[in-house]
Write an enzyme that holds these catalytic residues in place. Structure first.
Site, PDB file in Angstrom:
ATOM      1  N   LYS A  10       0.816  -1.217   0.000  1.00  0.00           N
ATOM      2  CA  LYS A  10       0.000   0.000   0.000  1.00  0.00           C
ATOM      3  C   LYS A  10       0.854   1.274   0.000  1.00  0.00           C
ATOM      4  CE  LYS A  10      -4.031  -2.078   2.257  1.00  0.00           C
ATOM      5  NZ  LYS A  10      -5.018  -1.897   3.363  1.00  0.00           N
ATOM      6  N   TYR A  50     -12.450  -2.082  -3.850  1.00  0.00           N
ATOM      7  CA  TYR A  50     -12.958  -2.219  -2.479  1.00  0.00           C
ATOM      8  C   TYR A  50     -14.479  -2.091  -2.393  1.00  0.00           C
ATOM      9  CZ  TYR A  50      -8.335  -2.208  -0.215  1.00  0.00           C
ATOM     10  OH  TYR A  50      -7.078  -2.536   0.232  1.00  0.00           O
ATOM     11  N   ASN A 113      -1.993   0.480   6.699  1.00  0.00           N
ATOM     12  CA  ASN A 113      -1.489  -0.768   7.289  1.00  0.00           C
ATOM     13  C   ASN A 113      -0.620  -1.583   6.335  1.00  0.00           C
ATOM     14  OD1 ASN A 113      -3.525  -1.652   5.661  1.00  0.00           O
ATOM     15  ND2 ASN A 113      -4.550  -2.919   7.193  1.00  0.00           N
ATOM     16  N   HIS A 116      -2.276  -5.364   1.738  1.00  0.00           N
ATOM     17  CA  HIS A 116      -3.581  -6.014   1.606  1.00  0.00           C
ATOM     18  C   HIS A 116      -3.345  -7.429   1.120  1.00  0.00           C
ATOM     19  CE1 HIS A 116      -7.655  -7.008   0.232  1.00  0.00           C
ATOM     20  NE2 HIS A 116      -7.066  -7.492  -0.835  1.00  0.00           N
ATOM     21  N   GLU A 127      -9.696 -10.840  -7.252  1.00  0.00           N
ATOM     22  CA  GLU A 127      -8.688  -9.777  -7.113  1.00  0.00           C
ATOM     23  C   GLU A 127      -7.516  -9.984  -8.073  1.00  0.00           C
ATOM     24  OE1 GLU A 127      -7.764  -9.549  -2.937  1.00  0.00           O
ATOM     25  OE2 GLU A 127      -9.801  -8.917  -2.412  1.00  0.00           O
TER      26      GLU A 127
HETATM   27  P1  CMP Z   1      -7.528  -4.451   3.648  1.00  0.00           P
HETATM   28  O1  CMP Z   1      -7.107  -5.849   3.898  1.00  0.00           O
HETATM   29  O2  CMP Z   1      -6.883  -3.744   2.515  1.00  0.00           O
HETATM   30  O3  CMP Z   1      -9.110  -4.420   3.414  1.00  0.00           O
HETATM   31  C1  CMP Z   1      -9.910  -3.325   3.753  1.00  0.00           C
HETATM   32  C2  CMP Z   1      -9.147  -2.240   4.407  1.00  0.00           C
HETATM   33  O4  CMP Z   1      -9.913  -1.260   5.073  1.00  0.00           O
HETATM   34  C3  CMP Z   1      -8.291  -2.814   5.501  1.00  0.00           C
HETATM   35  O5  CMP Z   1      -7.257  -3.572   4.949  1.00  0.00           O
HETATM   36  C4  CMP Z   1      -7.872  -1.580   6.257  1.00  0.00           C
HETATM   37  O6  CMP Z   1      -6.707  -0.978   5.761  1.00  0.00           O
HETATM   38  C5  CMP Z   1      -9.051  -0.664   6.014  1.00  0.00           C
HETATM   39  N1  CMP Z   1      -9.748  -0.486   7.270  1.00  0.00           N
HETATM   40  C6  CMP Z   1     -10.340  -1.417   8.010  1.00  0.00           C
HETATM   41  N2  CMP Z   1     -10.861  -0.875   9.116  1.00  0.00           N
HETATM   42  C7  CMP Z   1     -10.565   0.449   9.073  1.00  0.00           C
HETATM   43  C8  CMP Z   1     -10.827   1.544   9.932  1.00  0.00           C
HETATM   44  N3  CMP Z   1     -11.511   1.380  11.062  1.00  0.00           N
HETATM   45  N4  CMP Z   1     -10.387   2.748   9.547  1.00  0.00           N
HETATM   46  C9  CMP Z   1      -9.707   2.913   8.392  1.00  0.00           C
HETATM   47  N5  CMP Z   1      -9.431   1.901   7.546  1.00  0.00           N
HETATM   48  C10 CMP Z   1      -9.851   0.689   7.886  1.00  0.00           C
END
Ligand code: CMP
Length: 139
Positions: A10, A50, A113, A116, A127
């Protein structure tokens, strides 16, 4: 069984020049990069990727973030690749992630984070085909 999963490095990680360190974690766990490209998603593309999170409060923020900087999209292959990838990533929230995981070491927050990974075989199939054609997958 040997599986394939879709991984995204990311914006927070590409921006901090952590692409190689993230890939090293996957390779050390026995996952093989069988397709890889660096792309800059449009907001429309991030929103479509998403789409399942459309109703969530963080959707707008998530889409804007994923379109903010380049990402590296990869297909990882290996025995039990979908679960293995998720183990190497660690919990979504870095505060909950286990020691040694990518998110524990590199992630900044639940949103930023670092990675993904597909969460099921069905998600992996969707995906992978979202980003790659069959010709681009080189086992
Ligand atoms: P990902 O696995 O990419 O799938 C959905 C994403 O939404 C997740 O990782 C997080 O990065 C994001 N996400 C999930 N919960 C939150 C939250 N409370 N606030 C912001 N982003 C979130």
């Amino acid at each position: 069984a040997v599986e394939r999963t879709l991984s995204i490095i990311k914006p927070d990680a590409t921006k901090r020049n952590l692409t190689g360190k993230v890939v090293a974690k996957f390779e050390e766990a026995g996952l093989r990069v069988v397709a890889s490209k660096r792309i800059h998603l449009s907001a429309a593309q991030a929103g479509e990727f998403y789409a399942e999170h459309k109703e969530r409060g963080f959707y707008g923020e998530l889409v804007a973030y994923m379109a903010s900087e380049p990402v590296v999209v990869q297909v990882l292959e290996g025995e039990g690749a979908i679960l293995k990838n998720r183990e190497v990533m660690g919990a979504t929230d870095p505060a909950q992630a286990a020691d040694g995981t990518i998110r524990k070491e590199f992630a900044l927050s639940k949103g930023e984070n670092s990675v993904h990974g597909s969460d099921s075989p069905e998600a992996a199939a969707r995906e992978i085909s979202f980003f790659f054609s069959g010709l681009e997958l080189v086992g």
